[in-house]
Write a protein that holds these residues in place. Structure first.
Motif, PDB file in Angstrom:
ATOM      1  N   ALA A   1     -86.677 -35.115-101.341  1.00 33.05           N
ATOM      2  CA  ALA A   1     -87.661 -34.395-100.536  1.00 33.05           C
ATOM      3  C   ALA A   1     -87.875 -35.084 -99.194  1.00 33.05           C
ATOM      4  O   ALA A   1     -87.967 -34.425 -98.145  1.00 33.05           O
ATOM      5  N   GLN A   2     -87.958 -36.426 -99.210  1.00 34.67           N
ATOM      6  CA  GLN A   2     -88.127 -37.171 -97.958  1.00 34.67           C
ATOM      7  C   GLN A   2     -86.934 -36.957 -97.034  1.00 34.67           C
ATOM      8  O   GLN A   2     -87.100 -36.758 -95.823  1.00 34.67           O
ATOM      9  N   ALA A   3     -85.725 -36.991 -97.605  1.00 38.17           N
ATOM     10  CA  ALA A   3     -84.519 -36.779 -96.790  1.00 38.17           C
ATOM     11  C   ALA A   3     -84.507 -35.374 -96.202  1.00 38.17           C
ATOM     12  O   ALA A   3     -84.157 -35.181 -95.029  1.00 38.17           O
ATOM     13  N   CYS A   4     -84.898 -34.378 -97.004  1.00 41.31           N
ATOM     14  CA  CYS A   4     -84.953 -32.999 -96.503  1.00 41.31           C
ATOM     15  C   CYS A   4     -85.982 -32.861 -95.389  1.00 41.31           C
ATOM     16  O   CYS A   4     -85.751 -32.174 -94.386  1.00 41.31           O
ATOM     17  N   PHE A   5     -87.132 -33.533 -95.556  1.00 40.93           N
ATOM     18  CA  PHE A   5     -88.184 -33.462 -94.543  1.00 40.93           C
ATOM     19  C   PHE A   5     -87.706 -34.069 -93.228  1.00 40.93           C
ATOM     20  O   PHE A   5     -87.910 -33.484 -92.149  1.00 40.93           O
ATOM     21  N   VAL A   6     -87.066 -35.233 -93.310  1.00 38.14           N
ATOM     22  CA  VAL A   6     -86.548 -35.886 -92.107  1.00 38.14           C
ATOM     23  C   VAL A   6     -85.516 -34.993 -91.418  1.00 38.14           C
ATOM     24  O   VAL A   6     -85.520 -34.845 -90.189  1.00 38.14           O
ATOM     25  N   ASN A   7     -84.631 -34.386 -92.187  1.00 37.86           N
ATOM     26  CA  ASN A   7     -83.616 -33.512 -91.608  1.00 37.86           C
ATOM     27  C   ASN A   7     -84.226 -32.255 -91.003  1.00 37.86           C
ATOM     28  O   ASN A   7     -83.750 -31.751 -89.977  1.00 37.86           O
ATOM     29  N   ALA A   8     -85.289 -31.740 -91.620  1.00 44.27           N
ATOM     30  CA  ALA A   8     -85.971 -30.579 -91.051  1.00 44.27           C
ATOM     31  C   ALA A   8     -86.599 -30.923 -89.709  1.00 44.27           C
ATOM     32  O   ALA A   8     -86.463 -30.172 -88.722  1.00 44.27           O
ATOM     33  N   MET A   9     -87.279 -32.078 -89.653  1.00 49.60           N
ATOM     34  CA  MET A   9     -87.935 -32.490 -88.419  1.00 49.60           C
ATOM     35  C   MET A   9     -86.926 -32.800 -87.315  1.00 49.60           C
ATOM     36  O   MET A   9     -87.251 -32.705 -86.130  1.00 49.60           O
ATOM     37  N   ALA A  10     -85.705 -33.172 -87.703  1.00 48.15           N
ATOM     38  CA  ALA A  10     -84.680 -33.510 -86.714  1.00 48.15           C
ATOM     39  C   ALA A  10     -83.994 -32.277 -86.145  1.00 48.15           C
ATOM     40  O   ALA A  10     -83.248 -32.381 -85.174  1.00 48.15           O
ATOM     41  N   ARG A  11     -84.234 -31.095 -86.723  1.00 49.72           N
ATOM     42  CA  ARG A  11     -83.509 -29.900 -86.301  1.00 49.72           C
ATOM     43  C   ARG A  11     -84.414 -28.804 -85.742  1.00 49.72           C
ATOM     44  O   ARG A  11     -83.950 -27.705 -85.449  1.00 49.72           O
ATOM     45  N   ALA A  12     -85.720 -29.084 -85.632  1.00 49.47           N
ATOM     46  CA  ALA A  12     -86.645 -28.102 -85.056  1.00 49.47           C
ATOM     47  C   ALA A  12     -87.889 -28.829 -84.579  1.00 49.47           C
ATOM     48  O   ALA A  12     -88.203 -29.937 -85.047  1.00 49.47           O
ATOM     49  N   ASP A  13     -88.604 -28.213 -83.654  1.00 44.85           N
ATOM     50  CA  ASP A  13     -89.843 -28.803 -83.160  1.00 44.85           C
ATOM     51  C   ASP A  13     -90.860 -28.888 -84.289  1.00 44.85           C
ATOM     52  O   ASP A  13     -90.959 -27.983 -85.140  1.00 44.85           O
ATOM     53  N   ALA A  14     -91.634 -29.954 -84.287  1.00 46.91           N
ATOM     54  CA  ALA A  14     -92.638 -30.153 -85.327  1.00 46.91           C
ATOM     55  C   ALA A  14     -93.632 -28.998 -85.372  1.00 46.91           C
ATOM     56  O   ALA A  14     -94.090 -28.592 -86.442  1.00 46.91           O
ATOM     57  N   SER A  15     -93.980 -28.438 -84.211  1.00 46.74           N
ATOM     58  CA  SER A  15     -94.949 -27.349 -84.160  1.00 46.74           C
ATOM     59  C   SER A  15     -94.438 -26.098 -84.872  1.00 46.74           C
ATOM     60  O   SER A  15     -95.224 -25.295 -85.361  1.00 46.74           O
ATOM     61  N   PHE A  16     -93.104 -25.939 -84.939  1.00 47.11           N
ATOM     62  CA  PHE A  16     -92.521 -24.805 -85.647  1.00 47.11           C
ATOM     63  C   PHE A  16     -92.405 -25.071 -87.141  1.00 47.11           C
ATOM     64  O   PHE A  16     -92.766 -24.235 -87.978  1.00 47.11           O
ATOM     65  N   ILE A  17     -91.925 -26.246 -87.505  1.00 46.74           N
ATOM     66  CA  ILE A  17     -91.529 -26.485 -88.886  1.00 46.74           C
ATOM     67  C   ILE A  17     -92.655 -27.008 -89.770  1.00 46.74           C
ATOM     68  O   ILE A  17     -92.703 -26.727 -90.975  1.00 46.74           O
ATOM     69  N   THR A  18     -93.610 -27.774 -89.209  1.00 50.54           N
ATOM     70  CA  THR A  18     -94.639 -28.409 -90.032  1.00 50.54           C
ATOM     71  C   THR A  18     -95.485 -27.414 -90.831  1.00 50.54           C
ATOM     72  O   THR A  18     -95.781 -27.667 -92.008  1.00 50.54           O
TER      73      THR A  18
END
Length: 294
Positions: free
Chosen positions: A226-243
């Motif tokens: 889950a942590q790895a997926c979260f890091v990869n999500a944050m690395a591929r989109a703006d935090a304001s979109f993905i969070t």
């Protein structure tokens, strides 16, 4: 965090996978903290298993990937991990006594506590909209605690304490932001966490059953993934979109509670969760507006 090539659909897939896995770790913790798989384990032993197997998974990945460790700020890592470990332990205590959906909803107060703690610790200024968002979310938590002599959820205070500790963790995460690679942060966080958890568990450790060993391993691997997926999500989109999509964790928690423990959310749980999500969403929106203004 520096963005890789922007890929919002892939970022969304990573975030939704992370939410499903995070909710699944709560299921494992609930099973271990009750008599589902054997005599209930102490929350300190559950959090130790989480860090033990998560570190094993991340260390295995590190042995394959051989990442370069670049001058970590160990003081910030230790502070972040200490509060994160405390928050996880409190949360694992709470889910043994209250519905997963209630504990998960209360945990979403951590950005609210992070905002409040940032005032004295980071010198940040908070405007009326942020205060309103914080008050709204705290009202939702009060509803979930069910104040009253017959319905008060004492264990809900454990979830509230978890949110407070994780809010403090956010202060250290803010200080670490953009300083070190994401994988390095994961590796060091779990290494320090395992050290803290090992010392804390010694007085209460008991031999787990075979089923409990399996659940502890699943808990750690799910959390690391889950942590790895979260890091990869944050690395591929703006935090304001993905969070904001992290709130889907609440849906998975409610679904798992229903399917595995036959726990149906009542109207108080639904109302409290919606109010907390409303306050947290408003806070996220104001954070985004503040960044755009800058």
């Amino acid at each position: 965090m520096t963005l890789r090539a922007a890929n919002p659909p892939l970022a969304l897939a990573f975030m939704l996978t992370a939410t499903a896995f995070i909710a699944a770790t709560m299921v494992m913790a609930k099973s271990l903290g009750t008599d589902t798989l054997g005599p209930p384990l102490h929350p300190l032993q559950i959090s130790h298993g989480r860090f033990l197997f998560a570190f094993a998974a991340i260390a295995t990945a590190a042995a394959v990937l051989r990442p370069r460790i670049a001058q970590p700020n160990l003081k910030l890592h230790f502070g972040r991990t200490l509060f994160g470990w405390g928050g996880v332990t409190f949360m694992f205590s709470a889910v043994a006594f209250i519905p997963l959906s209630d504990a998960t909803a209360i945990s979403f107060l951590n950005p609210v506590f992070g905002m409040l703690l940032a005032i004295p610790l980071l010198g940040e200024r908070v405007g009326p909209w942020r205060w309103f968002a914080a008050g709204t979310a705290l009202l939702g938590a009060l509803i979930l605690l069910r104040p009253g002599p017959e319905s008060f959820q004492l264990a809900g205070l454990l979830a509230l304490g978890a949110a407070l500790l994780m809010g403090m963790e956010l202060i250290f995460i803010k200080k670490l932001a953009n300083r070190e690679p994401g994988f390095q942060i994961l590796l060091i966080n779990n290494a320090i966490g395992l050290s803290i958890a090992t010392l804390a568990v010694l007085p209460v450790w008991v031999p787990p059953t075979g089923a409990q060993w399996g659940a502890l391993a699943a808990l750690g691997v799910l959390m690391a993934t889950a942590q790895a997926c979260f890091v990869n999500a944050m690395a591929r989109a703006d935090a304001s979109f993905i969070t904001p999509f992290s709130y889907v964790t609440l849906i998975f928690a409610g679904l798992y509670d229903l399917l595995l423990f036959d726990v149906w959310p009542d109207w108080i749980s639904i109302l409290g969760a919606l109010i907390i999500l409303g306050g947290a969403s408003l806070l996220a929106w104001r954070e985004r507006r503040a960044r755009l203004v800058r």
